[in-house]
Design a protein around this motif. Sequence first.
Motif, PDB file in Angstrom:
ATOM      1  N   VAL A  22      -2.626   1.869   3.606  1.00 43.57           N
ATOM      2  CA  VAL A  22      -3.879   0.972   3.768  1.00 43.57           C
ATOM      3  C   VAL A  22      -2.972   0.058   2.973  1.00 43.57           C
ATOM      4  N   ILE A  23      -3.176  -1.130   3.614  1.00 45.50           N
ATOM      5  CA  ILE A  23      -2.770  -2.400   3.113  1.00 45.50           C
ATOM      6  C   ILE A  23      -4.074  -3.794   3.032  1.00 45.50           C
ATOM      7  N   THR A  24      -3.427  -4.427   1.666  1.00 46.90           N
ATOM      8  CA  THR A  24      -3.715  -5.312   1.211  1.00 46.90           C
ATOM      9  C   THR A  24      -3.465  -6.859   1.483  1.00 46.90           C
ATOM     10  N   ASP A  25      -4.215  -7.516   0.677  1.00 49.78           N
ATOM     11  CA  ASP A  25      -3.472  -9.242   1.231  1.00 49.78           C
ATOM     12  C   ASP A  25      -1.692  -9.149   0.693  1.00 49.78           C
ATOM     13  N   GLY A  26      -1.824  -8.116  -0.708  1.00 43.23           N
ATOM     14  CA  GLY A  26      -0.456  -9.077  -1.294  1.00 43.23           C
ATOM     15  C   GLY A  26      -0.089  -7.232  -1.430  1.00 43.23           C
ATOM     16  N   VAL A  43      -6.155   4.284  -6.860  1.00 40.09           N
ATOM     17  CA  VAL A  43      -7.366   3.988  -6.296  1.00 40.09           C
ATOM     18  C   VAL A  43      -7.338   1.961  -5.633  1.00 40.09           C
ATOM     19  N   VAL A  44      -7.949   1.390  -4.908  1.00 40.10           N
ATOM     20  CA  VAL A  44      -7.744   0.618  -4.259  1.00 40.10           C
ATOM     21  C   VAL A  44      -9.393  -0.437  -4.150  1.00 40.10           C
ATOM     22  N   GLU A  45      -9.343  -1.128  -5.517  1.00 40.93           N
ATOM     23  CA  GLU A  45     -10.170  -1.447  -5.957  1.00 40.93           C
ATOM     24  C   GLU A  45     -11.100  -3.211  -4.965  1.00 40.93           C
ATOM     25  N   GLU A  80      -7.011  -3.375  -8.944  1.00 37.78           N
ATOM     26  CA  GLU A  80      -8.538  -4.244  -8.496  1.00 37.78           C
ATOM     27  C   GLU A  80      -8.033  -5.632  -8.048  1.00 37.78           C
ATOM     28  N   ARG A  81      -9.291  -6.301  -7.192  1.00 42.48           N
ATOM     29  CA  ARG A  81      -8.791  -7.440  -6.728  1.00 42.48           C
ATOM     30  C   ARG A  81      -8.500  -7.767  -5.594  1.00 42.48           C
ATOM     31  N   SER A  82      -8.323  -6.254  -4.836  1.00 43.00           N
ATOM     32  CA  SER A  82      -7.473  -5.589  -3.991  1.00 43.00           C
ATOM     33  C   SER A  82      -7.791  -5.739  -2.651  1.00 43.00           C
ATOM     34  N   PRO A  83      -8.620  -6.535  -1.895  1.00 47.25           N
ATOM     35  CA  PRO A  83      -9.697  -5.504  -0.670  1.00 47.25           C
ATOM     36  C   PRO A  83      -8.568  -5.575   0.232  1.00 47.25           C
ATOM     37  N   VAL A  84      -9.291  -4.266   0.558  1.00 49.48           N
ATOM     38  CA  VAL A  84      -8.729  -2.760   1.811  1.00 49.48           C
ATOM     39  C   VAL A  84      -8.377  -3.936   3.057  1.00 49.48           C
ATOM     40  N   ARG A  85      -7.909  -4.520   3.930  1.00 49.42           N
ATOM     41  CA  ARG A  85      -8.042  -5.500   5.186  1.00 49.42           C
ATOM     42  C   ARG A  85      -7.772  -4.337   6.590  1.00 49.42           C
ATOM     43  N   ARG A  86      -7.008  -3.625   6.263  1.00 48.83           N
ATOM     44  CA  ARG A  86      -6.802  -2.617   7.355  1.00 48.83           C
ATOM     45  C   ARG A  86      -5.952  -1.148   6.773  1.00 48.83           C
ATOM     46  N   LEU A  87      -6.361  -0.244   7.765  1.00 44.25           N
ATOM     47  CA  LEU A  87      -6.037   0.884   7.656  1.00 44.25           C
ATOM     48  C   LEU A  87      -5.032   1.581   8.490  1.00 44.25           C
ATOM     49  N   GLU A  88      -3.788   1.841   8.603  1.00 38.92           N
ATOM     50  CA  GLU A  88      -3.196   2.320   9.070  1.00 38.92           C
ATOM     51  C   GLU A  88      -2.159   3.182   9.654  1.00 38.92           C
ATOM     52  N   ARG A 113      -7.353  -4.642 -15.045  1.00 39.41           N
ATOM     53  CA  ARG A 113      -6.325  -4.286 -13.974  1.00 39.41           C
ATOM     54  C   ARG A 113      -5.487  -4.787 -13.628  1.00 39.41           C
ATOM     55  N   PRO A 114      -4.147  -4.959 -12.836  1.00 43.65           N
ATOM     56  CA  PRO A 114      -3.607  -5.465 -12.380  1.00 43.65           C
ATOM     57  C   PRO A 114      -3.794  -5.302 -10.518  1.00 43.65           C
ATOM     58  N   ARG A 115      -3.370  -6.388  -9.524  1.00 46.03           N
ATOM     59  CA  ARG A 115      -3.383  -7.013  -8.179  1.00 46.03           C
ATOM     60  C   ARG A 115      -2.371  -5.885  -7.514  1.00 46.03           C
ATOM     61  N   LEU A 116      -2.869  -4.917  -6.835  1.00 47.42           N
ATOM     62  CA  LEU A 116      -1.738  -4.609  -5.723  1.00 47.42           C
ATOM     63  C   LEU A 116      -0.770  -5.248  -5.367  1.00 47.42           C
TER      64      LEU A 116
END
Length: 482
Positions: free
Chosen positions: A246-250, A79-81, A228-236, A41-44
């Motif tokens: 929900v904020i990831t690196d990408g 869904v962000v994994e 997938e491969r989209s770790p969440v860094r922050r929740l605002e 599955r793709p990254r976000l």
Amino acid sequence: MGTTVFERRRPSDSVVEHALDGARHAVFWRDDLPEGLKPDRPRLTGTRVADLVVVGGGYTGLWTALLAKERHPDAHVVVVEAKRVGWAASGRNGGFCEASLTHGYDNGVSRWPREMPLLERLGLENLDAIEAAETRYGMDFQFERTGQLAPAVEPHQVEWLHEWAAEAASRGEEGVVFLDEAEVRAAVDSPTYLAGIWEQRTNGLLHPARLAAELARVAEERGVEIFERSPVRRLETPGSTGAVEVITDGGRVDAARAVLATNVFPSLLKRNRLMTVPVYDYVLMTEPLTAEQRASIGWRDRQGIGDLANQFHYYRLTQDDRILFGGYDAIYHYGRRVRESYERRPESWRRLASHFFTTFPQLEGVRFSHQWAGAIDTSTQFTAFFGTARDHRVAYAAGFTGLGVGSTRFAAEVMLDLLERRENQRTSLEMVRKRPLPFPPEPAAAIGINATRWSLDRADHNAGKRNLLLKTLDALGLGFDS
């Protein structure tokens, strides 16, 4: 201080070494997953707008996404994994799917005695729904409603089984069958067994990785987007918009509501950082048994098995007649850290292998194909806790303490109810409304957890008698006996 059967009847070191030689450090369930159930599955990237965003692609998150689409078919659910669907506890557990929502009857009745009849009914309904999911959604996760066998392997445990059977009978509970020594060995032939209880209705077995993969497949067929491969860094949760970011690196997801299903990993909410600790569990899987080996142990009814010690073992058959054998060691590392390096502990696998051949000496010569480990999220009430945050925009559940395969589906229903402000039997439960005590910060957490583990080991070596520390924790509602 006495010895346990696993010390009195130890196999030779050569038997253990032979069995472990060549075992792969890998999760059997994921190796056994068909390629068609492992899409990449793709990254976000960029920004997605959704009605609901779910952080975590394990059972809790995937059940939440699927059930949200059932309630609101037109809703946009994302869904962000952080890694891959089902890669953590959801893909490497033992596959025991229990009805209990309270980590067993004793733990539940000590905390929520008035609610136990309702909790038991809701738990059975939840297990029934999981069993029915294969037909309802066209899934295949190899579900078997086998029940679970609890064998006594020390003389003092036999009395516990008599008390268990009597209490179940007094409640009118069906399907709780006491087996004497001859009967239990006719069911599963281990020379360590002195008696047993077979709970026939309240447990099923399944293929863990297949359940996660099938939940993801069916959710996507209904329009859920999974990244997938989209770790969440922050929740605002900016107050002006009423949304959740929900904020990831990408990229990021802007949603009306969010569900946090991150299990053992550090919560995105500061209020929950001390609510769980990670405890590492270790597992072995044998090669497929031959017909002669299978016949030597019986086990025709294929029950899941969990013994009665504080440091307990759990074991089960797979569909191709391998035996999964895990448990006993539960290792906490200072600082609540979750690290891949903690998954390699040869002494735990050697101990498990020794206990395996004590349990089934007739299987001497069997080899293990796989060995693995992983972290379990433990709460002070030894079962999941629930809640909302950020003005009811965010819901969460965590703390399943090793019995989350079944109760994650219940948790998904609870979190959706909470977000929708539904008042029903689930949301009225004290278990849902009240938070358990947090664990203390370090170094108190490490001191307390390791002292408790030492005390539980001493109890296993002393006819189950609990010392002052364990009795104090029992009195405070923090005791743990399985």
